[in-house]
Each structure stands twice: as structure tokens, then as C-alpha cells.
Design a protein around this motif. Structure first.
Motif, PDB file in Angstrom:
ATOM      1  N   VAL A  30      20.882 -50.076  -7.493  1.00 48.32           N
ATOM      2  CA  VAL A  30      20.580 -48.613  -7.489  1.00 48.32           C
ATOM      3  C   VAL A  30      19.615 -48.540  -6.463  1.00 48.32           C
ATOM      4  O   VAL A  30      18.673 -49.591  -6.120  1.00 48.32           O
ATOM      5  CB  VAL A  30      19.653 -48.310  -8.889  1.00 48.32           C
ATOM      6  CG1 VAL A  30      19.069 -47.211  -8.934  1.00 48.32           C
ATOM      7  CG2 VAL A  30      20.792 -48.595  -9.939  1.00 48.32           C
ATOM      8  N   SER A  31      19.269 -47.557  -5.655  1.00 51.27           N
ATOM      9  CA  SER A  31      18.521 -47.629  -4.574  1.00 51.27           C
ATOM     10  C   SER A  31      16.934 -47.818  -5.234  1.00 51.27           C
ATOM     11  O   SER A  31      16.629 -47.202  -6.175  1.00 51.27           O
ATOM     12  CB  SER A  31      18.366 -46.021  -3.742  1.00 51.27           C
ATOM     13  OG  SER A  31      17.883 -45.079  -4.695  1.00 51.27           O
ATOM     14  N   PRO A  32      16.005 -48.440  -4.450  1.00 52.67           N
ATOM     15  CA  PRO A  32      14.725 -48.468  -4.934  1.00 52.67           C
ATOM     16  C   PRO A  32      13.935 -47.056  -5.038  1.00 52.67           C
ATOM     17  O   PRO A  32      12.989 -47.121  -5.977  1.00 52.67           O
ATOM     18  CB  PRO A  32      14.164 -49.321  -3.671  1.00 52.67           C
ATOM     19  CG  PRO A  32      15.083 -49.422  -2.635  1.00 52.67           C
ATOM     20  CD  PRO A  32      16.458 -48.957  -3.315  1.00 52.67           C
ATOM     21  N   GLU A  33      14.268 -46.145  -4.309  1.00 55.13           N
ATOM     22  CA  GLU A  33      13.582 -44.816  -4.555  1.00 55.13           C
ATOM     23  C   GLU A  33      13.998 -44.178  -5.762  1.00 55.13           C
ATOM     24  O   GLU A  33      13.315 -43.848  -6.467  1.00 55.13           O
ATOM     25  CB  GLU A  33      14.117 -43.916  -3.487  1.00 55.13           C
ATOM     26  CG  GLU A  33      13.680 -44.276  -1.793  1.00 55.13           C
ATOM     27  CD  GLU A  33      14.635 -45.043  -1.270  1.00 55.13           C
ATOM     28  OE1 GLU A  33      15.485 -45.580  -2.020  1.00 55.13           O
ATOM     29  OE2 GLU A  33      14.224 -45.365  -0.122  1.00 55.13           O
ATOM     30  N   LYS A  34      15.461 -44.419  -6.175  1.00 54.99           N
ATOM     31  CA  LYS A  34      15.783 -44.020  -7.622  1.00 54.99           C
ATOM     32  C   LYS A  34      15.127 -44.805  -8.690  1.00 54.99           C
ATOM     33  O   LYS A  34      14.656 -43.914  -9.921  1.00 54.99           O
ATOM     34  CB  LYS A  34      17.110 -44.158  -7.649  1.00 54.99           C
ATOM     35  CG  LYS A  34      17.926 -43.485  -8.751  1.00 54.99           C
ATOM     36  CD  LYS A  34      18.539 -42.139  -8.327  1.00 54.99           C
ATOM     37  CE  LYS A  34      19.451 -41.751  -9.610  1.00 54.99           C
ATOM     38  NZ  LYS A  34      19.496 -40.280  -9.442  1.00 54.99           N
ATOM     39  N   VAL A  35      14.904 -45.718  -8.502  1.00 54.46           N
ATOM     40  CA  VAL A  35      14.217 -46.896  -9.443  1.00 54.46           C
ATOM     41  C   VAL A  35      12.866 -46.551  -9.662  1.00 54.46           C
ATOM     42  O   VAL A  35      12.245 -46.174 -10.966  1.00 54.46           O
ATOM     43  CB  VAL A  35      14.333 -48.428  -9.299  1.00 54.46           C
ATOM     44  CG1 VAL A  35      13.284 -49.201 -10.117  1.00 54.46           C
ATOM     45  CG2 VAL A  35      15.619 -48.939  -9.353  1.00 54.46           C
ATOM     46  N   LEU A  36      12.009 -46.171  -8.648  1.00 54.94           N
ATOM     47  CA  LEU A  36      10.837 -45.567  -8.535  1.00 54.94           C
ATOM     48  C   LEU A  36      10.546 -44.379  -9.408  1.00 54.94           C
ATOM     49  O   LEU A  36       9.795 -44.139 -10.256  1.00 54.94           O
ATOM     50  CB  LEU A  36      10.081 -45.639  -7.331  1.00 54.94           C
ATOM     51  CG  LEU A  36       8.700 -45.260  -7.110  1.00 54.94           C
ATOM     52  CD1 LEU A  36       7.723 -46.276  -7.818  1.00 54.94           C
ATOM     53  CD2 LEU A  36       8.176 -45.307  -5.806  1.00 54.94           C
ATOM     54  N   GLU A  37      11.667 -43.577  -9.064  1.00 56.26           N
ATOM     55  CA  GLU A  37      11.606 -42.153  -9.708  1.00 56.26           C
ATOM     56  C   GLU A  37      11.793 -42.318 -11.052  1.00 56.26           C
ATOM     57  O   GLU A  37      11.030 -41.500 -11.991  1.00 56.26           O
ATOM     58  CB  GLU A  37      12.685 -41.322  -9.168  1.00 56.26           C
ATOM     59  CG  GLU A  37      12.986 -39.963  -9.478  1.00 56.26           C
ATOM     60  CD  GLU A  37      14.152 -39.462  -8.952  1.00 56.26           C
ATOM     61  OE1 GLU A  37      14.954 -38.788  -9.887  1.00 56.26           O
ATOM     62  OE2 GLU A  37      14.437 -39.425  -7.709  1.00 56.26           O
ATOM     63  N   GLN A  38      12.778 -43.350 -11.483  1.00 51.86           N
ATOM     64  CA  GLN A  38      13.087 -43.358 -13.099  1.00 51.86           C
ATOM     65  C   GLN A  38      11.756 -44.018 -13.700  1.00 51.86           C
ATOM     66  O   GLN A  38      11.132 -43.578 -14.864  1.00 51.86           O
ATOM     67  CB  GLN A  38      14.046 -44.283 -13.306  1.00 51.86           C
ATOM     68  CG  GLN A  38      15.259 -43.612 -13.137  1.00 51.86           C
ATOM     69  CD  GLN A  38      16.456 -44.664 -13.093  1.00 51.86           C
ATOM     70  OE1 GLN A  38      16.194 -46.107 -13.352  1.00 51.86           O
ATOM     71  NE2 GLN A  38      17.525 -44.516 -12.965  1.00 51.86           N
ATOM     72  N   VAL A  39      11.038 -44.857 -13.039  1.00 55.34           N
ATOM     73  CA  VAL A  39       9.640 -45.603 -13.762  1.00 55.34           C
ATOM     74  C   VAL A  39       8.740 -44.481 -13.855  1.00 55.34           C
ATOM     75  O   VAL A  39       8.078 -44.404 -14.649  1.00 55.34           O
ATOM     76  CB  VAL A  39       9.282 -46.876 -12.906  1.00 55.34           C
ATOM     77  CG1 VAL A  39       8.069 -47.162 -13.345  1.00 55.34           C
ATOM     78  CG2 VAL A  39      10.406 -47.888 -12.818  1.00 55.34           C
ATOM     79  N   LYS A  40       8.414 -43.840 -12.647  1.00 56.87           N
ATOM     80  CA  LYS A  40       7.366 -42.597 -12.569  1.00 56.87           C
ATOM     81  C   LYS A  40       7.755 -41.654 -13.712  1.00 56.87           C
ATOM     82  O   LYS A  40       6.684 -41.241 -14.290  1.00 56.87           O
ATOM     83  CB  LYS A  40       7.478 -41.963 -11.419  1.00 56.87           C
ATOM     84  CG  LYS A  40       6.638 -42.841 -10.408  1.00 56.87           C
ATOM     85  CD  LYS A  40       6.929 -42.313  -8.823  1.00 56.87           C
ATOM     86  CE  LYS A  40       6.327 -40.987  -8.607  1.00 56.87           C
ATOM     87  NZ  LYS A  40       6.355 -40.512  -7.104  1.00 56.87           N
ATOM     88  N   LYS A  41       8.929 -41.249 -14.186  1.00 54.72           N
ATOM     89  CA  LYS A  41       9.246 -40.256 -15.115  1.00 54.72           C
ATOM     90  C   LYS A  41       8.974 -41.163 -16.542  1.00 54.72           C
ATOM     91  O   LYS A  41       8.198 -40.107 -17.196  1.00 54.72           O
ATOM     92  CB  LYS A  41      10.739 -40.032 -14.929  1.00 54.72           C
ATOM     93  CG  LYS A  41      11.318 -39.175 -16.049  1.00 54.72           C
ATOM     94  CD  LYS A  41      12.589 -38.821 -16.095  1.00 54.72           C
ATOM     95  CE  LYS A  41      13.169 -38.148 -15.069  1.00 54.72           C
ATOM     96  NZ  LYS A  41      14.491 -37.563 -15.194  1.00 54.72           N
ATOM     97  N   GLN A  42       9.085 -42.235 -16.557  1.00 51.03           N
ATOM     98  CA  GLN A  42       8.601 -42.735 -18.093  1.00 51.03           C
ATOM     99  C   GLN A  42       7.102 -42.891 -18.064  1.00 51.03           C
ATOM    100  O   GLN A  42       6.561 -42.734 -19.057  1.00 51.03           O
ATOM    101  CB  GLN A  42       9.211 -44.199 -18.196  1.00 51.03           C
ATOM    102  CG  GLN A  42      10.901 -44.424 -18.396  1.00 51.03           C
ATOM    103  CD  GLN A  42      11.323 -45.586 -18.128  1.00 51.03           C
ATOM    104  OE1 GLN A  42      10.605 -46.468 -17.785  1.00 51.03           O
ATOM    105  NE2 GLN A  42      12.760 -45.558 -18.770  1.00 51.03           N
ATOM    106  N   PHE A  43       6.313 -43.185 -16.911  1.00 54.04           N
ATOM    107  CA  PHE A  43       4.980 -43.339 -16.965  1.00 54.04           C
ATOM    108  C   PHE A  43       4.166 -41.937 -17.069  1.00 54.04           C
ATOM    109  O   PHE A  43       3.439 -41.836 -17.557  1.00 54.04           O
ATOM    110  CB  PHE A  43       4.301 -43.802 -15.820  1.00 54.04           C
ATOM    111  CG  PHE A  43       4.227 -45.458 -16.011  1.00 54.04           C
ATOM    112  CD1 PHE A  43       2.971 -45.985 -16.338  1.00 54.04           C
ATOM    113  CD2 PHE A  43       5.349 -46.367 -15.574  1.00 54.04           C
ATOM    114  CE1 PHE A  43       2.809 -47.428 -16.522  1.00 54.04           C
ATOM    115  CE2 PHE A  43       5.119 -47.643 -15.681  1.00 54.04           C
ATOM    116  CZ  PHE A  43       3.851 -48.096 -16.170  1.00 54.04           C
ATOM    117  N   LYS A  44       5.034 -40.824 -16.546  1.00 56.32           N
ATOM    118  CA  LYS A  44       4.323 -39.407 -16.703  1.00 56.32           C
ATOM    119  C   LYS A  44       4.238 -38.773 -18.076  1.00 56.32           C
ATOM    120  O   LYS A  44       3.650 -38.116 -18.540  1.00 56.32           O
ATOM    121  CB  LYS A  44       5.190 -38.585 -15.807  1.00 56.32           C
ATOM    122  CG  LYS A  44       4.783 -38.703 -14.271  1.00 56.32           C
ATOM    123  CD  LYS A  44       5.807 -37.707 -13.406  1.00 56.32           C
ATOM    124  CE  LYS A  44       5.599 -37.896 -12.047  1.00 56.32           C
ATOM    125  NZ  LYS A  44       6.321 -36.765 -11.229  1.00 56.32           N
TER     126      LYS A  44
END
Length: 110
Positions: A30-44
């Protein structure tokens, strides 16, 4: 002539099956950008994020004797007027969070 055609068809089928198996079995990250997007969604879900970062190159990681390729990153968020920082480790193949650690003042001083 029928046997020759059968053998040629069987050989082509076998080669095609082998090629398809190789393509399907290749593990794509998975692209690192996509991973960061998923993590941010969980933290938000628990408040706003003030900053984030991710290391763009996957690296080896072991957890409970299981080997992974992972991306490491961090999240900063403001919780009740206090800035909190977290480091995370996410599986590069699935984007699943494997570990999240809150960075404390003691950890930052080290």
C-alpha cells in the motif's frame, strides 16, 4: 496431429497458469500516503490532528516473532488544549496499524 495440438495447448495452458500464479502471489505494498491517510482517519475520530508524517520507505519489523515490512510515522494532535504526539508502525502490505505509542516528555528528552 491431434496429439501435437493437445500437447501444445497443454503447454500453453500450463505456462499461462504459472504466469497468473506468479502475478497473483506478488505482494504489493500500500502506498505510504494511503497508509498515512488511513491512520489520520482513525486518529481524527478522537479529535483534530495538528501534524503528521510518514517514512516513505518500508523497513523490516518483527512483532511477536512475525516478520513484517512496515512504514513508520507520527501524528500530533491537540487534546483538551494539550499537544500529544504519537508514533505508529503500520503494515506496508495492508496498512493495518501494528503499534501505536504515545510519546511522553521523558521519551522526547532521550
Amino acid at each position: 496431429m491431434k496429439w501435437k495440438s493437445f500437447l501444445i495447448g497443454a503447454a500453453i495452458g500450463a505456462l499461462g497458469g504459472y504466469a497468473a500464479t506468479q502475478i497473483v502471489s506478488q505482494k504489493t505494498k500500500v502506498s505510504p500516503e494511503k497508509v498515512l491517510e488511513q491512520v489520520k482517519k482513525q486518529f481524527k475520530q478522537n479529535g483534530s490532528i495538528s501534524g503528521s508524517w510518514i517514512h516513505m520507505v518500508a523497513e523490516p519489523f518483527e512483532k511477536q516473532h512475525i516478520q513484517y515490512q512496515v512504514y513508520k510515522g507520527g501524528i500530533s494532535k491537540n487534546q483538551d488544549g494539550v499537544n500529544e504526539q504519537f508514533e505508529f508502525v503500520a503494515d506496508a502490505l495492508t496498512g493495518t496499524l501494528l503499534e501505536v505509542n504515545k510519546i511522553t516528555e521523558d521519551t522526547q528528552a532521550s
